[in-house]
Design a protein around this motif. Structure first.
Motif, PDB file in Angstrom:
ATOM      1  N   ASP A 321       0.843  -1.206   0.000  1.00  0.00           N
ATOM      2  CA  ASP A 321       0.000   0.000   0.000  1.00  0.00           C
ATOM      3  C   ASP A 321       0.875   1.252   0.000  1.00  0.00           C
ATOM      4  O   ASP A 321       2.051   1.212   0.374  1.00  0.00           O
ATOM      5  N   GLY A 322       0.270   2.385  -0.363  1.00  0.00           N
ATOM      6  CA  GLY A 322       0.879   3.694  -0.150  1.00  0.00           C
ATOM      7  C   GLY A 322       2.235   3.881  -0.799  1.00  0.00           C
ATOM      8  O   GLY A 322       3.067   4.647  -0.302  1.00  0.00           O
ATOM      9  N   TRP A 323       2.477   3.246  -1.932  1.00  0.00           N
ATOM     10  CA  TRP A 323       3.805   3.258  -2.560  1.00  0.00           C
ATOM     11  C   TRP A 323       4.069   4.516  -3.385  1.00  0.00           C
ATOM     12  O   TRP A 323       5.211   4.772  -3.779  1.00  0.00           O
ATOM     13  N   ALA A 324       3.032   5.300  -3.660  1.00  0.00           N
ATOM     14  CA  ALA A 324       3.194   6.475  -4.533  1.00  0.00           C
ATOM     15  C   ALA A 324       2.786   7.745  -3.802  1.00  0.00           C
ATOM     16  O   ALA A 324       2.198   7.721  -2.719  1.00  0.00           O
ATOM     17  N   GLU A 325       3.116   8.867  -4.408  1.00  0.00           N
ATOM     18  CA  GLU A 325       2.721  10.173  -3.883  1.00  0.00           C
ATOM     19  C   GLU A 325       1.261  10.446  -4.227  1.00  0.00           C
ATOM     20  O   GLU A 325       0.808  10.070  -5.309  1.00  0.00           O
ATOM     21  N   PRO A 326       0.550  11.095  -3.332  1.00  0.00           N
ATOM     22  CA  PRO A 326       0.984  11.625  -2.029  1.00  0.00           C
ATOM     23  C   PRO A 326       0.625  10.718  -0.851  1.00  0.00           C
ATOM     24  O   PRO A 326       0.421  11.194   0.253  1.00  0.00           O
ATOM     25  N   GLY A 327       0.535   9.393  -1.055  1.00  0.00           N
ATOM     26  CA  GLY A 327       0.257   8.469   0.029  1.00  0.00           C
ATOM     27  C   GLY A 327      -0.991   7.645  -0.213  1.00  0.00           C
ATOM     28  O   GLY A 327      -1.760   7.890  -1.154  1.00  0.00           O
ATOM     29  N   TYR A 328      -1.217   6.684   0.656  1.00  0.00           N
ATOM     30  CA  TYR A 328      -2.317   5.738   0.515  1.00  0.00           C
ATOM     31  C   TYR A 328      -3.664   6.454   0.399  1.00  0.00           C
ATOM     32  O   TYR A 328      -3.962   7.387   1.152  1.00  0.00           O
ATOM     33  N   ASP A 329      -4.481   6.008  -0.559  1.00  0.00           N
ATOM     34  CA  ASP A 329      -5.820   6.561  -0.784  1.00  0.00           C
ATOM     35  C   ASP A 329      -5.800   8.072  -0.977  1.00  0.00           C
ATOM     36  O   ASP A 329      -6.629   8.802  -0.423  1.00  0.00           O
ATOM     37  N   ASP A 334      -4.575   9.693 -10.239  1.00  0.00           N
ATOM     38  CA  ASP A 334      -3.255  10.267 -10.545  1.00  0.00           C
ATOM     39  C   ASP A 334      -2.277   9.944  -9.429  1.00  0.00           C
ATOM     40  O   ASP A 334      -1.784  10.826  -8.717  1.00  0.00           O
ATOM     41  N   TYR A 335      -2.006   8.668  -9.275  1.00  0.00           N
ATOM     42  CA  TYR A 335      -1.175   8.169  -8.185  1.00  0.00           C
ATOM     43  C   TYR A 335       0.241   8.034  -8.724  1.00  0.00           C
ATOM     44  O   TYR A 335       0.611   6.993  -9.294  1.00  0.00           O
ATOM     45  N   LEU A 373     -10.955  14.847  -5.690  1.00  0.00           N
ATOM     46  CA  LEU A 373     -11.003  16.205  -6.222  1.00  0.00           C
ATOM     47  C   LEU A 373      -9.621  16.836  -6.255  1.00  0.00           C
ATOM     48  O   LEU A 373      -9.385  17.778  -7.025  1.00  0.00           O
ATOM     49  N   ALA A 374      -8.696  16.335  -5.424  1.00  0.00           N
ATOM     50  CA  ALA A 374      -7.343  16.877  -5.396  1.00  0.00           C
ATOM     51  C   ALA A 374      -6.457  16.310  -6.495  1.00  0.00           C
ATOM     52  O   ALA A 374      -5.327  16.773  -6.683  1.00  0.00           O
ATOM     53  N   SER A 375      -6.944  15.305  -7.231  1.00  0.00           N
ATOM     54  CA  SER A 375      -6.106  14.731  -8.288  1.00  0.00           C
ATOM     55  C   SER A 375      -5.939  15.742  -9.425  1.00  0.00           C
ATOM     56  O   SER A 375      -6.898  16.429  -9.795  1.00  0.00           O
ATOM     57  N   PRO A 376      -4.744  15.859  -9.987  1.00  0.00           N
ATOM     58  CA  PRO A 376      -4.492  16.857 -11.039  1.00  0.00           C
ATOM     59  C   PRO A 376      -5.437  16.758 -12.234  1.00  0.00           C
ATOM     60  O   PRO A 376      -5.779  17.769 -12.848  1.00  0.00           O
ATOM     61  N   SER A 377      -5.869  15.530 -12.567  1.00  0.00           N
ATOM     62  CA  SER A 377      -6.709  15.383 -13.760  1.00  0.00           C
ATOM     63  C   SER A 377      -8.200  15.369 -13.430  1.00  0.00           C
ATOM     64  O   SER A 377      -9.010  15.084 -14.307  1.00  0.00           O
ATOM     65  N   TYR A 378      -8.569  15.680 -12.174  1.00  0.00           N
ATOM     66  CA  TYR A 378      -9.991  15.631 -11.822  1.00  0.00           C
ATOM     67  C   TYR A 378     -10.798  16.561 -12.723  1.00  0.00           C
ATOM     68  O   TYR A 378     -10.457  17.730 -12.926  1.00  0.00           O
ATOM     69  N   ASP A 379     -11.885  16.016 -13.244  1.00  0.00           N
ATOM     70  CA  ASP A 379     -12.792  16.774 -14.094  1.00  0.00           C
ATOM     71  C   ASP A 379     -14.186  16.221 -13.836  1.00  0.00           C
ATOM     72  O   ASP A 379     -14.450  15.045 -14.102  1.00  0.00           O
ATOM     73  N   GLU A 380     -15.075  17.048 -13.319  1.00  0.00           N
ATOM     74  CA  GLU A 380     -16.406  16.568 -12.955  1.00  0.00           C
ATOM     75  C   GLU A 380     -17.127  15.944 -14.140  1.00  0.00           C
ATOM     76  O   GLU A 380     -18.020  15.114 -13.964  1.00  0.00           O
ATOM     77  N   HIS A 381     -16.738  16.289 -15.345  1.00  0.00           N
ATOM     78  CA  HIS A 381     -17.366  15.709 -16.536  1.00  0.00           C
ATOM     79  C   HIS A 381     -17.203  14.192 -16.558  1.00  0.00           C
ATOM     80  O   HIS A 381     -18.044  13.477 -17.128  1.00  0.00           O
ATOM     81  N   TYR A 382     -16.123  13.674 -15.948  1.00  0.00           N
ATOM     82  CA  TYR A 382     -15.868  12.234 -15.962  1.00  0.00           C
ATOM     83  C   TYR A 382     -16.240  11.555 -14.649  1.00  0.00           C
ATOM     84  O   TYR A 382     -15.970  10.359 -14.474  1.00  0.00           O
ATOM     85  N   ALA A 383     -16.864  12.288 -13.750  1.00  0.00           N
ATOM     86  CA  ALA A 383     -17.368  11.688 -12.520  1.00  0.00           C
ATOM     87  C   ALA A 383     -18.746  11.091 -12.779  1.00  0.00           C
ATOM     88  O   ALA A 383     -19.500  11.561 -13.630  1.00  0.00           O
ATOM     89  N   CYS A 384     -19.088  10.059 -12.019  1.00  0.00           N
ATOM     90  CA  CYS A 384     -20.403   9.440 -12.177  1.00  0.00           C
ATOM     91  C   CYS A 384     -21.493  10.455 -11.872  1.00  0.00           C
ATOM     92  O   CYS A 384     -21.462  11.127 -10.836  1.00  0.00           O
ATOM     93  N   ARG A 385     -22.454  10.520 -12.771  1.00  0.00           N
ATOM     94  CA  ARG A 385     -23.583  11.442 -12.621  1.00  0.00           C
ATOM     95  C   ARG A 385     -24.869  10.628 -12.529  1.00  0.00           C
ATOM     96  O   ARG A 385     -25.109   9.743 -13.358  1.00  0.00           O
ATOM     97  N   LEU A 386     -25.667  10.902 -11.523  1.00  0.00           N
ATOM     98  CA  LEU A 386     -26.928  10.187 -11.358  1.00  0.00           C
ATOM     99  C   LEU A 386     -27.961  10.672 -12.359  1.00  0.00           C
ATOM    100  O   LEU A 386     -27.778  11.697 -13.026  1.00  0.00           O
ATOM    101  N   GLN A 402     -14.048  13.370  -2.537  1.00  0.00           N
ATOM    102  CA  GLN A 402     -13.961  12.576  -3.756  1.00  0.00           C
ATOM    103  C   GLN A 402     -15.336  12.385  -4.362  1.00  0.00           C
ATOM    104  O   GLN A 402     -16.350  12.417  -3.669  1.00  0.00           O
ATOM    105  N   ALA A 403     -15.348  12.192  -5.664  1.00  0.00           N
ATOM    106  CA  ALA A 403     -16.524  11.707  -6.381  1.00  0.00           C
ATOM    107  C   ALA A 403     -16.202  10.262  -6.780  1.00  0.00           C
ATOM    108  O   ALA A 403     -15.325   9.632  -6.185  1.00  0.00           O
ATOM    109  N   PHE A 404     -16.910   9.747  -7.786  1.00  0.00           N
ATOM    110  CA  PHE A 404     -16.625   8.397  -8.272  1.00  0.00           C
ATOM    111  C   PHE A 404     -16.310   8.468  -9.758  1.00  0.00           C
ATOM    112  O   PHE A 404     -17.078   9.037 -10.545  1.00  0.00           O
ATOM    113  N   LEU A 405     -15.184   7.908 -10.138  1.00  0.00           N
ATOM    114  CA  LEU A 405     -14.773   7.900 -11.535  1.00  0.00           C
ATOM    115  C   LEU A 405     -15.717   7.026 -12.345  1.00  0.00           C
ATOM    116  O   LEU A 405     -15.994   5.879 -11.960  1.00  0.00           O
ATOM    117  N   CYS A 406     -16.232   7.529 -13.453  1.00  0.00           N
ATOM    118  CA  CYS A 406     -17.050   6.700 -14.325  1.00  0.00           C
ATOM    119  C   CYS A 406     -16.224   5.503 -14.772  1.00  0.00           C
ATOM    120  O   CYS A 406     -15.088   5.649 -15.254  1.00  0.00           O
TER     121      CYS A 406
END
Length: 629
Positions: A321-329, A334-335, A373-386, A402-406
């Motif tokens: 676990d937690g092998w990449a920046e900025p840490g586990y979860d 963009d890990y 939401l803190a991930s550099p590539s976060y874009d609400e367009h690609y988050a799951c929308r109900l 966080q949201a949920f990635l489609c």
């Protein structure tokens, strides 16, 4: 009363209560009138009988015969709305199986949240020999006289989650039983009720909307058996998935990737590198801020692995676990890059190389559902929308909001991220994609990447298949029915009680329903804690012919079965215990679990039989085991 017969089966419909009776030979099963067939809607609850127009007719096809019912029109605040649907209950002549089909015709006027149909069976007698089978994690048997109340099932019993590993429910009374298989499980689950002491257990299946609509035909298949136990029930389901082409064994998977054989018999070690709980996370400890962050170098983990080799551990798999920046979860998907303070890419490569020098296997934790939401590539367009346009979000885990990635995007991110790792000449053997097989499938109403829950499961399997295609053994958090063709191993497939505080009363008898179907299809590591002098999880690992956890360090305290229990055990003793489980796993991993039984009817003494002739008997009272054959 309308009646239809075929061979030794008979269906009878009571037009007033809308309850069915199913008779096979001398045995009959009836829906209980109190559990009325109903639609739960935003506008209220509507029983099927409340339809303005209800008609029934007998049907006969080249496959069998049955009864078709039509329901049209409901009153909402005194106004008639045109919502309509049909039900068809028919018997297949070739097999005697009964199919219950719910078909939406017009969805105007009601916004359905759930359809409760087919009905619950009458199951009222307080007898130990009357029991209900639930696929709550590895499996649960609830005798009608069981003393402990059944509390809430995780994920509300939704199929394809930890609450419903397989999409079926079953009941047995004095060796007569039925299994109800939901053949359209993507938006379905089960409900169950058992009060303390019984005298009954009620269970039934419900259907939920897909992207706001019921949209398609929902089907439950009943198989009735007049002389059976829970083993026979499980083998009916194994035959069903084999007919569907979804029974993919470890032998078949090993033919595709020989590393499967290297993983069999490994001791599992779960360790981490960096934890960084953000201040806007629910897990952030405001009273002890220092506990929110921790760091262990790759070199330190390398040293630990060499020490385990010196102590005699021959086969080992390290889950990191937690092998990449900025840490586990944090900041998924963009890990990247490898944790610099722990040694960076060079340190991670050295650890990987050491693992292979020692003859061990190495894999990493990754995540493609939580969309931070803190991930550099976060874009609400690609988050799951109900369907109502909202984007679900929370801040439970370490990385904060966080949201949920489609799921449609996940295969692309998996390919991108593991290609990056390969560019640093780091050779992985396995990869763990978190939560895919524990949580429900997601939906996305964005028209640019519209996704149903069924689509989501397909996308998750695509991720597993990509890993296999590049030589990595795929794993995920738990197990499920839909992932069997593509998944090689999991984090665990526990009994439900293992996920609760140790010592809490069991809500039924733990039985290996999943392994009676799929033991030879997937590698399951098992918890090995000796919780107390009366409870040793090693016995369940042996009984299930699974792999052992030599070391299991949970990322979050008191979460996901990670509790501080019992006295600390010396590593040498853990290795000794682990070796016993590993040796058995080498022998039976590719074998079907033929049978499980309570020896002399005592649920504290259990035995499993494997296809190679091996038997494992455990006595939970004496905390003893015997491996034979």
């Amino acid at each position: 009363m309308t009646s239809v017969k075929a061979n030794d089966m008979e269906l009878r419909l009571d037009e007033e209560s809308l309850c069915y009776m199913f008779s096979k030979g001398e045995e009959s099963w009836s829906w209980r009138e109190e559990a009325k067939a109903r639609l739960e809607c935003e506008e209220g609850t509507f029983c099927f009988q409340e339809a303005v127009l209800v008609t029934h007719k007998v049907i006969e096809t080249g496959l069998g015969n049955g009864i078709q019912s039509h329901f049209e029109g409901f009153e909402v605040d005194g106004i008639k709305v045109p919502y309509s649907f049909d039900t068809i209950v028919w018997m297949e002549a070739a097999t005697g199986d009964v199919f219950c089909e719910w078909i939406p015709l017009c969805e105007e006027g009601l916004r359905v949240k759930a359809v409760y149909w087919p009905g619950e069976m009458e199951f009222e007698e307080k007898k130990e020999s009357w029991y209900t089978l639930l696929n709550h994690q590895q499996g649960l048997m609830i005798p009608n006289d069981w003393a402990t109340e059944l509390t809430s099932v995780v994920f509300d019993g939704f199929f394809g989650t930890a609450g419903g590993y397989m999409p079926w429910i079953a009941q047995v009374r004095d060796r007569a039983g039925y299994i109800a298989i939901c053949t359209t499980p993507w938006n379905a689950g089960y409900n169950a009720e058992h009060p303390a002491g019984g005298p009954y257990t009620h269970t039934g299946i419900r259907f939920e909307p897909s992207l706001g609509k019921m949209e398609y035909r929902r089907i439950v298949r009943y198989t009735f058996l007049n002389d059976c136990d829970y083993n026979d029930i499980c083998k009916v389901y194994r035959t069903y998935v084999k007919e569907q082409g979804r029974l993919r064994t470890l032998t078949e998977k090993a033919a595709r990737n020989p590393s499967v054989d290297r993983l069999i018999g490994c001791a599992f070690v779960h360790k981490g590198i960096k934890n960084a709980v953000q201040e806007d996370s629910d897990f952030y400890d405001t009273e002890a801020p220092d506990k929110n962050n921790s760091l262990t170098t790759f070199a330190a983990r390398e040293k630990e692995m060499r020490r385990l080799k010196e102590l005699g551990v021959e086969k080992l798999y390290l889950h990191l676990d937690g092998w990449a920046e900025p840490g586990y979860d944090n900041q998924h998907p963009d890990y990247y890059p490898a944790c610099e303070a722990a040694g960076g890419w060079a340190g991670m490569k050295s650890l990987a190389d050491t693992m292979h020098e020692l003859g061990y296997l190495f894999g990493v934790h990754d995540q493609y559902r939580d969309y931070y939401l803190a991930s550099p590539s976060y874009d609400e367009h690609y988050a799951c929308r109900l369907a109502d346009g909202t984007v679900p979000a929370h801040q439970r885990w370490a990385g904060g909001p966080q949201a949920f990635l489609c799921g449609s995007q996940a295969p692309f991110y998996v390919k991108r991220n593991f290609s990056r790792i390969r560019r640093h000449d780091i050779r992985l053997d396995c990869a763990y994609l978190d939560v895919f097989t524990c949580n429900e499938g997601d939906e996305c109403a964005n028209p640019f990447h519209r996704m149903t829950r069924r689509d989501c499961c397909d996308y998750r399997n695509q991720c597993f298949e990509y890993l296999m295609s590049v030589g990595l053994l795929p794993s995920s958090e738990e197990v499920s029915d839909w992932c069997i063709p593509s998944l090689v191993f999991c984090h665990y497939a526990p009994y439900d009680f293992m996920m609760r505080e140790p010592g809490a009363p069991k809500e039924g008898i733990p039985v290996p329903l999943y392994n009676l179907v799929y033991h030879d299809c997937i590698i399951e590591p098992w918890m090995m804690e000796k919780v107390s002098e009366k409870e040793d999880y090693m016995l369940y690992a042996l009984l299930n012919g699974g792999a052992p956890y030599l070391i299991r360090e949970g990322a979050y305290p008191n979460t996901d079965g990670s509790f501080e229990v019992g006295a600390e055990v010396a590593i040498e003793d853990n290795i000794r215990r682990s070796r016993i489980v590993s040796d058995l796993h080498k022998k039976v991993a590719k074998c079907e679990m033929i049978r499980h039984e309570m020896v002399d009817g005592d649920c504290q003494v259990q035995r499993t039989y494997f296809a190679d002739g091996t038997t494992v008997t455990v006595d939970f009272n004496k905390q003893e085991y015997v491996i034979a054959g």
